[in-house]
Design a protein around this motif. Structure first.
Motif, PDB file in Angstrom:
ATOM      1  N   UNK A   1       5.266  10.657  -3.614  1.00  0.00           N
ATOM      2  CA  UNK A   1       4.703  11.609  -4.555  1.00  0.00           C
ATOM      3  C   UNK A   1       3.330  12.094  -4.108  1.00  0.00           C
ATOM      4  N   UNK A   2       2.511  11.166  -3.550  1.00  0.00           N
ATOM      5  CA  UNK A   2       1.156  11.583  -3.203  1.00  0.00           C
ATOM      6  C   UNK A   2       1.087  12.223  -1.822  1.00  0.00           C
ATOM      7  N   UNK A   3       1.926  11.754  -0.889  1.00  0.00           N
ATOM      8  CA  UNK A   3       1.851  12.317   0.470  1.00  0.00           C
ATOM      9  C   UNK A   3       3.238  12.768   0.912  1.00  0.00           C
ATOM     10  N   UNK A   4       3.790  13.822   0.303  1.00  0.00           N
ATOM     11  CA  UNK A   4       5.190  14.167   0.582  1.00  0.00           C
ATOM     12  C   UNK A   4       5.452  14.585   2.030  1.00  0.00           C
ATOM     13  N   UNK A   5       4.520  15.343   2.637  1.00  0.00           N
ATOM     14  CA  UNK A   5       4.798  15.827   3.994  1.00  0.00           C
ATOM     15  C   UNK A   5       4.760  14.686   5.002  1.00  0.00           C
ATOM     16  N   UNK A   6       3.745  13.825   4.851  1.00  0.00           N
ATOM     17  CA  UNK A   6       3.654  12.686   5.747  1.00  0.00           C
ATOM     18  C   UNK A   6       4.914  11.839   5.660  1.00  0.00           C
ATOM     19  N   UNK A   7       5.360  11.576   4.436  1.00  0.00           N
ATOM     20  CA  UNK A   7       6.524  10.716   4.310  1.00  0.00           C
ATOM     21  C   UNK A   7       7.786  11.437   4.778  1.00  0.00           C
ATOM     22  N   UNK A   8       7.802  12.784   4.641  1.00  0.00           N
ATOM     23  CA  UNK A   8       8.932  13.535   5.184  1.00  0.00           C
ATOM     24  C   UNK A   8       9.032  13.325   6.684  1.00  0.00           C
ATOM     25  N   UNK A   9       7.874  13.406   7.369  1.00  0.00           N
ATOM     26  CA  UNK A   9       7.868  13.166   8.808  1.00  0.00           C
ATOM     27  C   UNK A   9       8.307  11.741   9.107  1.00  0.00           C
ATOM     28  N   UNK A  10       7.910  10.811   8.229  1.00  0.00           N
ATOM     29  CA  UNK A  10       8.294   9.420   8.438  1.00  0.00           C
ATOM     30  C   UNK A  10       9.814   9.273   8.388  1.00  0.00           C
ATOM     31  N   UNK A  11      10.445  10.004   7.453  1.00  0.00           N
ATOM     32  CA  UNK A  11      11.904   9.906   7.349  1.00  0.00           C
ATOM     33  C   UNK A  11      12.550  10.407   8.642  1.00  0.00           C
ATOM     34  N   UNK A  12      12.015  11.517   9.195  1.00  0.00           N
ATOM     35  CA  UNK A  12      12.592  12.027  10.447  1.00  0.00           C
ATOM     36  C   UNK A  12      12.445  10.981  11.551  1.00  0.00           C
TER      37      UNK A  12
ATOM     38  N   UNK B   1      11.388   3.208   2.797  1.00  0.00           N
ATOM     39  CA  UNK B   1      11.583   4.445   2.045  1.00  0.00           C
ATOM     40  C   UNK B   1      11.778   4.108   0.564  1.00  0.00           C
ATOM     41  N   UNK B   2      12.484   3.012   0.304  1.00  0.00           N
ATOM     42  CA  UNK B   2      12.689   2.603  -1.082  1.00  0.00           C
ATOM     43  C   UNK B   2      11.357   2.278  -1.759  1.00  0.00           C
ATOM     44  N   UNK B   3      10.536   1.485  -1.076  1.00  0.00           N
ATOM     45  CA  UNK B   3       9.238   1.123  -1.654  1.00  0.00           C
ATOM     46  C   UNK B   3       8.415   2.375  -1.930  1.00  0.00           C
ATOM     47  N   UNK B   4       8.393   3.275  -0.953  1.00  0.00           N
ATOM     48  CA  UNK B   4       7.527   4.437  -1.081  1.00  0.00           C
ATOM     49  C   UNK B   4       8.080   5.441  -2.081  1.00  0.00           C
ATOM     50  N   UNK B   5       9.389   5.408  -2.307  1.00  0.00           N
ATOM     51  CA  UNK B   5       9.985   6.425  -3.169  1.00  0.00           C
ATOM     52  C   UNK B   5      10.083   5.957  -4.615  1.00  0.00           C
ATOM     53  N   UNK B   6      10.581   4.726  -4.801  1.00  0.00           N
ATOM     54  CA  UNK B   6      10.888   4.311  -6.167  1.00  0.00           C
ATOM     55  C   UNK B   6       9.753   3.573  -6.847  1.00  0.00           C
ATOM     56  N   UNK B   7       9.026   2.768  -6.090  1.00  0.00           N
ATOM     57  CA  UNK B   7       8.027   1.949  -6.772  1.00  0.00           C
ATOM     58  C   UNK B   7       6.828   2.800  -7.148  1.00  0.00           C
ATOM     59  N   UNK B   8       6.379   2.708  -8.383  1.00  0.00           N
ATOM     60  CA  UNK B   8       5.268   3.553  -8.819  1.00  0.00           C
ATOM     61  C   UNK B   8       3.978   3.165  -8.128  1.00  0.00           C
ATOM     62  N   UNK B   9       3.089   4.116  -8.076  1.00  0.00           N
ATOM     63  CA  UNK B   9       1.812   3.912  -7.396  1.00  0.00           C
ATOM     64  C   UNK B   9       0.982   2.887  -8.142  1.00  0.00           C
TER      65      UNK B   9
ATOM     66  N   UNK C   1       0.811  -1.211   0.000  1.00  0.00           N
ATOM     67  CA  UNK C   1       0.000   0.000   0.000  1.00  0.00           C
ATOM     68  C   UNK C   1       0.848   1.266   0.000  1.00  0.00           C
ATOM     69  N   UNK C   2       2.158   1.105   0.253  1.00  0.00           N
ATOM     70  CA  UNK C   2       2.988   2.296   0.434  1.00  0.00           C
ATOM     71  C   UNK C   2       3.577   2.806  -0.874  1.00  0.00           C
ATOM     72  N   UNK C   3       3.342   2.057  -1.954  1.00  0.00           N
ATOM     73  CA  UNK C   3       4.026   2.412  -3.202  1.00  0.00           C
ATOM     74  C   UNK C   3       3.699   3.819  -3.650  1.00  0.00           C
ATOM     75  N   UNK C   4       4.742   4.549  -4.026  1.00  0.00           N
ATOM     76  CA  UNK C   4       4.551   5.880  -4.596  1.00  0.00           C
ATOM     77  C   UNK C   4       4.062   6.921  -3.616  1.00  0.00           C
TER      78      UNK C   4
END
Lengths: 276, 496
Positions: free
Chosen positions: B371-382, B433-441, B365-368
């Motif tokens: 791109x769709x939820x940049x702020x949420x994933x930014x917080x996830x990286x932190x 992070x790889x799944x969410x960043x590289x794999x297309x939605x 469910x995390x693919x892509x």
């Protein structure tokens, strides 16, 4: 796995028994539990709280804060049951049963058909209905007021004899549950609706916590009933006794309604139509 | 007014929970504002209380006006002053973030949900603030009972996992109560400080030893310390997101606080570390917990479940760090309670944002999502960096203290376990992070991919999340202040 479980259980048992070696002897009057704090409670309770029953004084005054949260635990159990079980999407059961009261015939109405509501001779019955015995019904109805009277006595008399809010509340709750068992759920709900039950349960805890908060507003610590003296026009020691009565009433209300609330949710599976 | 902070902290949420329960029947729109107001008051009182503790030392509050061994007393020092702030602020932020997902997940039961939520926070605050061993048990019951209710309302297997938690949690609480009972039999008191004063004559008593063991096992069960962790992953994974992001950061941490409080205040460090020789074995147990938590996390294909195993490993960090028995280890453990609560909150808020939009928390469910939820994933990286332990996020500093504590205690196994788990965390989080960043939605429809646009979670969910994410860095930057002004005083002077 079972053997591991057995080994752990045995080891725990051995640990618990091993610990009893250093316990004070059975019923030893010189044990720490009976020499450290108890003498103070036994000697000073009357003087400090003017409550003859020491257990009540310890429960509702010296350690009243614990008791407030015990009441809250019961309230939380009621809310949790409601939260998990209650279903709001009213799905009428496929078949509804009615009984013709004059002849005792049962009719089955399918697919959300209805029997005219203004006809007196039909009464709705549960799917698992068995004919009520007249004796059971009548005796239960006769008993309910006496049970409730006894419940009130137990709550009010906690100062002098064994009793108090928890016991009295359970007795009061049992009276309504008896009505639900001997008649049916709809009869009991007709006497005490779901909303009333929920609000009473909240009110009970609110009386307890509110009495405590009132003491705080009157300038003393939380639950320091002595502060109520200025409102009740008594001296601080008598005010403690009255304060205990107030919170016992709160406990009684909360416990009674929580019992009924949990019973209705569990027995009807949250649907509040049929059940036991 | 400041005299009444300890009472307000617990009483305001309690009274508000009752008001919310009434509002649920009268006007549902009032529930949320009352809850926010209550938890704000609690948060402000906890700040006021901490400032008072910093000023004048230990704060004692006598409930009902009775003097301590006869009545119940609240006892606030630097240790629980700090934890109170963590609990009240985490609960407040999560409450604000939870509004939308509560409305989405159970629109008809808003009243009972907020009632249970605020009651649970009351319970947790009460556990932390109290100085009475039995009062702690009563509040433990409240926190647990409301927790079972909240967790049971989740998806598919939630009721069963919550029931499982109920069994294990009840056993844990019973063990704690049994331990307190043993202490009462030999000392005749329930007040923690009072018990600690009586115990030195009884250090040789077998009943005290049994009480310590039983209490510890009970508390370990509640905090999911490794061999006793089995209830946690399922209970937290299937729970509604608003509930899991309250319970996951707080319950285990509060139980670790209880363990620390029991050892430092009730049984005293002299007994636990000098008279008994159990601390080494407990640190080894913690090493196993850390390694097993990390390995089990690696085996998961579900983001939320993976995070629950990370929690199991983190519990090992704190238990091990504390039982190292030196100042650095304990500082690390207490600091890690603060940091881990924030990190876990951040990670679980991310999950609840994802669940709100994507309706799933499996890896697929995390693919892509970048791109769709940049702020949420930014917080996830932190949050991920902090859990791994990269400076300047706060996770680095507590790990630093834990490792230096492990080295000065000569417990190299613990150091190795910590480093191993950090490495596993790197794999865990970079894989996501790889799944969410590289794999297309939506991998299956790669050819017909519709134009991707930002579908970020609503602002009420996003803003608390971003505040918490920034908070992770801020707490990291101010670590030395927290340690020198607060935690240093929380540890008894005798411990070097």
């Amino acid at each position: 796995m079972k053997i591991i479980g057995l080994i752990i259980a045995v080891l725990t048992g051995i640990l618990l028994i091993y610990a009893t070696v250093d316990f004070p002897p059975w019923a030893d009057p010189g044990s720490p539990a009976s020499t450290y704090l108890s003498p103070h409670y036994i000697e000073k309770t009357m003087e400090e709280t003017s409550v003859p029953n020491i257990v009540t004084a310890v429960l509702a005054d010296y350690r009243g804060f614990d008791t407030m949260f015990e009441t809250t635990v019961i309230f939380a159990a009621g809310v949790a049951c409601f939260f998990i079980l209650r279903t709001f999407k009213r799905k009428e059961p496929e078949e509804i049963f009615y009984r013709h009261t004059l002849t005792g015939m049962t009719i089955r109405v399918k697919n959300s058909g209805k029997v005219r509501q203004d006809l007196d001779e039909f009464e709705r019955i549960d799917a698992m209905w068995t004919p009520h015995y007249l004796i059971v019904k009548t005796v239960a109805r006769l008993l309910v007021p006496f049970i409730q009277l006894f419940g009130l006595y137990v709550i009010a008399h906690g100062h002098h004899s064994p009793g108090g809010g928890f016991q009295g509340g359970v007795i009061l709750g049992a009276s309504i549950i008896l009505l639900a068992i001997s008649h049916d759920m709809r009869t009991a709900l007709g006497r005490m609706r779901e909303k009333t039950t929920a609000l009473l349960c909240t009110t009970g805890v609110l009386i307890y916590a509110g009495a405590g908060a009132l003491c705080l507003l009157l300038g003393l610590n939380f639950l320091d009933y002595g502060a109520l003296a200025s409102i009740l026009y008594t001296d601080p020691v008598t005010a403690r006794s009255h304060g205990i009565l107030i919170v016992e009433i709160g406990v009684g209300l909360a416990v009674m309604s929580a019992m009924i609330w949990i019973y209705s949710n569990v027995s009807s599976g949250g649907k509040y139509d049929e059940g036991l | 007014m400041s005299q009444q902070y300890p009472a307000l902290l617990v009483i305001v949420p309690l009274l508000s929970a009752l008001l919310i329960s009434i509002a649920g029947w009268v006007n549902k729109k009032l529930c949320f504002p009352i809850a926010v107001a209550a938890l704000s008051v609690a948060a402000l009182s906890s700040v006021g209380l901490l400032l008072r503790v910093l000023d004048e030392g230990v704060v004692l509050y006598r409930l009902g006006g009775w003097d301590p061994p006869f009545g119940i007393a609240y006892y606030v020092d630097h240790l629980n002053g700090l934890i109170l702030n963590v609990v009240s602020f985490v609960a407040l932020f999560n409450l604000i973030a939870a509004k939308k997902s509560v409305e989405q997940e159970f629109p008809e039961k808003i009243g009972p949900f907020y009632t249970l939520y605020v009651l649970m926070v009351t319970g947790l605050l009460g556990i932390v603030v109290t100085g009475d061993a039995f009062n702690l048990y009563v509040l433990l019951e409240i926190a647990a009972l409301t927790g079972y209710g909240l967790l049971a309302m989740g998806e598919d297997r939630a009721p069963l996992s919550s029931l499982n938690y109920l069994y294990m949690g009840t056993i844990g609480a019973c063990f704690y109560l049994l331990g307190v009972g043993y202490l009462y039999i030999v000392t005749g008191s329930l007040n923690m400080v009072d018990i600690a004063g009586i115990l030195p004559n009884l250090y040789q008593s077998k009943a005290v030893l049994a009480a310590l063991i039983i209490c510890m096992v009970g508390v370990w069960l509640k905090m999911a310390f490794f061999p006793l962790h089995a209830w946690l992953p399922n209970a937290y994974t299937y729970a509604p997101s608003a509930a899991s992001s309250l319970i996951a950061p707080l319950v285990t941490k509060v139980m670790i606080y209880v363990m620390i409080r029991l050892v430092l205040t009730v049984f005293t460090p002299k007994y636990a570390f000098d008279t008994l020789v159990i601390s080494h074995s407990i640190v080894w147990l913690a090493c196993i917990a850390i390694v097993m938590g990390a390995i089990l996390a690696l085996a998961q294909r579900n983001l939320k479940k993976m995070l629950t195993y990370v929690i199991v490993a983190e519990v090992g960090y704190m238990v091990g760090g504390f039982w190292l028995g030196n100042r650095d280890g304990m500082t690390g453990a207490i600091l890690h309670i603060v940091n881990d609560a924030l990190m876990t909150l951040c990670a679980f808020l991310v999950v609840s944002n994802i669940v709100y939009k994507v309706k799933g928390h499996k890896f697929e469910d995390l693919k892509g999502l970048f791109r769709t939820m940049p702020f949420t994933m930014g917080a996830f990286v932190v949050a991920a960096l902090s859990i791994i332990g990269v400076p300047p996020t706060c996770g680095f500093f507590s790990k630093w203290y834990l490792i230096s504590g492990g080295i000065s205690a000569g417990q190299y196994g613990f150091v190795v376990a910590l480093l191993f788990s950090s490495l596993i965390n790197v794999i865990l989080f970079f894989r996501i992070i790889e799944i969410a960043f590289y794999e297309p939605f939506g991998n299956d429809h790669a050819h017909t991919s519709q134009p991707e646009c930002i579908k970020e979670a609503p602002l009420t969910m996003l803003i608390p999340l971003l505040i918490v994410a920034v908070g992770l860095v801020i707490v990291g930057v101010y670590t030395s202040d927290i340690v020198t002004h607060i935690i240093q005083f929380a540890i008894p002077k005798g411990i070097l």
